[in-house]
Each structure stands twice: as C-alpha cells, then as structure tokens.
Write a protein that holds these residues in place. Structure first.
Motif, PDB file in Angstrom:
ATOM      1  N   THR A  41      -2.765   7.491   0.945  1.00 23.13           N
ATOM      2  CA  THR A  41      -2.830   6.038   0.762  1.00 23.13           C
ATOM      3  C   THR A  41      -4.187   5.649   0.198  1.00 23.13           C
ATOM      4  O   THR A  41      -5.158   6.388   0.313  1.00 23.13           O
ATOM      5  N   GLU A  42      -4.233   4.483  -0.405  1.00 18.41           N
ATOM      6  CA  GLU A  42      -5.483   3.925  -0.916  1.00 18.41           C
ATOM      7  C   GLU A  42      -6.177   3.171   0.203  1.00 18.41           C
ATOM      8  O   GLU A  42      -5.511   2.651   1.077  1.00 18.41           O
ATOM      9  N   PRO A  43      -7.453   3.046   0.236  1.00 19.65           N
ATOM     10  CA  PRO A  43      -8.419   3.591  -0.712  1.00 19.65           C
ATOM     11  C   PRO A  43      -8.993   4.946  -0.285  1.00 19.65           C
ATOM     12  O   PRO A  43      -9.696   5.586  -1.037  1.00 19.65           O
ATOM     13  N   LEU A  44      -8.687   5.389   0.938  1.00 23.19           N
ATOM     14  CA  LEU A  44      -9.335   6.600   1.462  1.00 23.19           C
ATOM     15  C   LEU A  44      -8.554   7.883   1.232  1.00 23.19           C
ATOM     16  O   LEU A  44      -9.052   8.970   1.494  1.00 23.19           O
ATOM     17  N   SER A  51      -2.584   6.466   8.414  1.00 18.81           N
ATOM     18  CA  SER A  51      -2.963   5.076   8.153  1.00 18.81           C
ATOM     19  C   SER A  51      -2.133   4.144   9.033  1.00 18.81           C
ATOM     20  O   SER A  51      -2.665   3.212   9.647  1.00 18.81           O
ATOM     21  N   LYS A  99       1.848  -6.279  -1.132  1.00 18.40           N
ATOM     22  CA  LYS A  99       2.143  -5.022  -1.832  1.00 18.40           C
ATOM     23  C   LYS A  99       3.128  -5.219  -2.979  1.00 18.40           C
ATOM     24  O   LYS A  99       3.591  -4.251  -3.575  1.00 18.40           O
TER      25      LYS A  99
END
Length: 142
Positions: A41-44, A51, A99
């Motif tokens: 997943t974003e951003p990590l 998450s 989203k």
C-alpha cells in the motif's frame, strides 16, 4: 496503558476476527475478496493486511471508551454494534469516495452488509481481546 491495550486488541482483532471471517466468506464463495492481502500500500509499501490491522488498532483506541465497563451482556452487544457501525460508516462514506470508489460501494447491498459483518466481527474481537487483557473489575482508563 489501557489505550495501548486497546490498540493491540484492535490490531489483532483485525487479523483474527475480521480477516478470519473474510477468509471464511471467501472460502464458501460469499465474498469475491480474499483475506490477508499482501499487496503493498501507499505511501510506505506495507502489505495491505498490515495497514488494515494498523487502522484496526487505531479504531480499537477510538471505540474503547464507548465499550467500558467491560462487564455484562451490554458490553458484548455494544462491541458488535459499535464495531459494525462506526468503522463501516467511515469506510463507506469517507474512505471509499477518497479512493475514487462510489459512496457506500455504489450502494451495493453486498458491500454494505459485508462491511457491517466484518466490522461487527472485528468489534467482537476487540471485546474478547480486551476482556482477556483487562480484568472486568479494572475498567478505568488510566
């Protein structure tokens, strides 16, 4: 300390109860979405399930005050009802549109019912895990 326990309960309730029910629903063909999705997943770049578990921990902290004291049948009912409604409402009416998905999943009853079931199971999981970590006679929010 109680809020750390609530975070831990919410985190693991996501992995055990929410994702456990999703895996069961997927296995019997009642959900098109599999459990324990490892897609980054974003951003990590964390796996999606981790998450989700992190946000489950945050929600565990958020709802703990509404569940106390952790005694009696009202505790269990509140856990399921609050667990089903609060995270589902935010997901369906805030997260989905952010989203780019339709509000409330395009009002698809399967999505709405699925959210309520999964998050209700999560709420029950938070209650079970908190009950294991916090004795019934120690419900203060230290």
């Amino acid at each position: 300390m109680i809020y750390l326990k609530a975070f831990i309960a919410g985190y693991f309730a996501t992995l055990l109860f929410h994702q456990g029910l999703l895996a069961l629903l997927f296995a019997v063909g009642a959900s098109p979405r599999p459990a324990f999705v490892m897609t980054p997943t974003e951003p990590l770049g964390l796996p999606a399930v981790l998450s989700l578990a992190f946000w489950g921990g945050v929600w565990g902290v958020a709802i703990w005050r509404w569940l106390t004291p952790p005694i009696g049948t009202r505790f269990w009912r509140r856990a399921v009802i609050i667990g089903a409604l609060a995270p589902s409402a935010v997901a369906l009416f805030v997260v989905f549109p952010l989203k780019g998905l339709g509000m409330a999943g395009g009002w698809d009853p399967r999505i709405i019912i699925g959210a309520l079931l999964l998050n209700g199971a999560w709420g029950l999981g938070v209650a079970v895990l908190m009950r294991m970590m916090v004795p019934a006679d120690d419900h203060r929010a230290d």
